[in-house]
Design an enzyme around this catalytic site. Structure first.
Site, PDB file in Angstrom:
ATOM      1  N   CYS A   1       0.616  -1.062   0.013  1.00 11.81           N
ATOM      2  CA  CYS A   1      -0.008  -0.044  -0.042  1.00 11.81           C
ATOM      3  C   CYS A   1       0.916   1.278   0.036  1.00 11.81           C
ATOM      4  O   CYS A   1       1.755   1.400   0.997  1.00 11.81           O
ATOM      5  CB  CYS A   1      -0.857   0.029   1.205  1.00 11.81           C
ATOM      6  SG  CYS A   1      -2.022   1.404   1.326  1.00 11.81           S
TER       7      CYS A   1
ATOM      8  N   GLU B   1      -3.764   1.160  -6.201  1.00 17.66           N
ATOM      9  CA  GLU B   1      -2.945   0.322  -6.702  1.00 17.66           C
ATOM     10  C   GLU B   1      -2.599   0.014  -8.044  1.00 17.66           C
ATOM     11  O   GLU B   1      -3.592   0.742  -8.844  1.00 17.66           O
ATOM     12  CB  GLU B   1      -3.455  -0.907  -6.301  1.00 17.66           C
ATOM     13  CG  GLU B   1      -2.231  -2.212  -6.290  1.00 17.66           C
ATOM     14  CD  GLU B   1      -0.938  -1.790  -5.597  1.00 17.66           C
ATOM     15  OE1 GLU B   1      -0.106  -1.249  -6.092  1.00 17.66           O
ATOM     16  OE2 GLU B   1      -0.855  -1.927  -4.143  1.00 17.66           O
TER      17      GLU B   1
END
Length: 221
Positions: A2, A104
Site C-alpha cells: 500500500c 494500486e
C-alpha cells in the site's frame, strides 16, 4: 503493498465513525496521501481513543537514522510478529490508519494502470497499523506503518499484496485490547477476513504525489 491512499471525509464523519470525542488538530482531507507525509491515525491511550497524526514510514525507537522510514511504509503481517522492527509494536503499539480508498497499480504490458480501490458499501475504513516514537538528538518523531497480507481473489488481478483493512467490528479490538503477546496478535490478524472491494481506473496524474485534487480520483473510460 500500500503506497498511496485517500481520505476525503469531513472531520465529523471521522469522529462519529470511530467513536472519538476530541476534535482532530489541523485535520485536512487529501486525494493523494503518500509515504513520508503525516497521516491520520487512531490510537488508544489507556483511557480513550484519540485521533492524531503520525508520519507514514516507521522509524523504530532504536534506529540511528530516520531515513529508515522510507523503507518501512508497509510490514508483512505474516512475519511481523517475528521481526525485531515490529515484534514489540505488535504487542503494544497498534493503531488504526484512517482512509476511504487506496490506489494500486496494475501492470499492463510495459505500463502500469493506477486504480482507485474502495470498500463496497462502506465509505470510511481503517488499515491495521503499527506505530512508534523515535527520539534522537532532541528530535522527536511519531511514525507508523501499514500491515499487509497476500492479495485476495479480487486483488490478485491487480497486485499480489494488499493492505489489511479491519472490519468495523474488529477495529476496537485492534487498538483497545492492551498489551498482547505478538503471536496472539498474529493469530488475530489471521482471523480477519478481507472486505468486499470495488475498483476503477484513474489517470496516471495520481502517480505524482504533488498532485492532490479531484483529478486524482476521476474515473477514466
Amino acid at each position: 503493498m500500500c503506497g498511496r491512499y485517500t481520505l476525503l471525509a469531513d472531520e465529523i464523519e471521522i469522529l462519529n465513525e470511530f467513536g472519538i470525542e476530541r476534535e482532530i488538530d489541523s485535520y485536512q482531507p487529501s486525494y493523494n496521501i503518500a509515504p513520508g507525509q503525516d497521516v491520520l491515525a487512531v490510537i488508544h491511550d489507556g483511557k480513550e481513543k484519540r485521533a492524531g497524526y503520525l508520519r507514514w514510514g516507521l522509524v523504530p525507537s532504536w534506529a540511528e537514522d530516520e531515513k529508515i522510514g522510507y523503507k518501512m511504509i508497509n510490514a508483512r503481517s505474516e512475519t511481523a510478529h517475528q521481526k525485531p522492527s515490529f515484534k514489540n509494536l505488535m504487542a503494544r503499539k497498534r493503531c488504526l490508519i484512517v482512509a476511504d480508498s487506496f490506489y494500486e497499480w496494475r501492470r499492463e504490458g510495459k505500463t502500469k494502470q493506477p486504480k482507485r480501490i474502495q470498500v463496497a458499501g462502506r465509505k470510511l475504513f481503517a488499515f491495521a497499523g503499527l506505530w512508534d516514537k523515535w527520539v534522537h538528538n532532541e528530535k522527536e518523531l511519531f511514525t507508523c506503518t501499514i500491515l499487509t497480507r497476500e492479495a485476495n481473489d479480487f486483488m490478485q488481478d491487480i497486485h499480489h499484496r494488499m493492505p489489511i483493512i479491519l472490519p468495523r467490528d474488529k477495529e476496537d479490538e485492534w487498538v483497545t485490547s492492551g498489551k498482547m503477546p505478538p503471536d496472539e496478535v498474529h493469530q488475530f490478524l489471521q482471523t480477519v477476513q478481507p472486505e468486499e472491494l470495488t475498483a476503477y481506473d484513474v489517470d496516471t496524474y495520481v502517480n505524482a504525489a504533488k498532485n492532490n485534487d479531484a483529478a486524482c480520483i476521476k474515473p477514466i473510460a
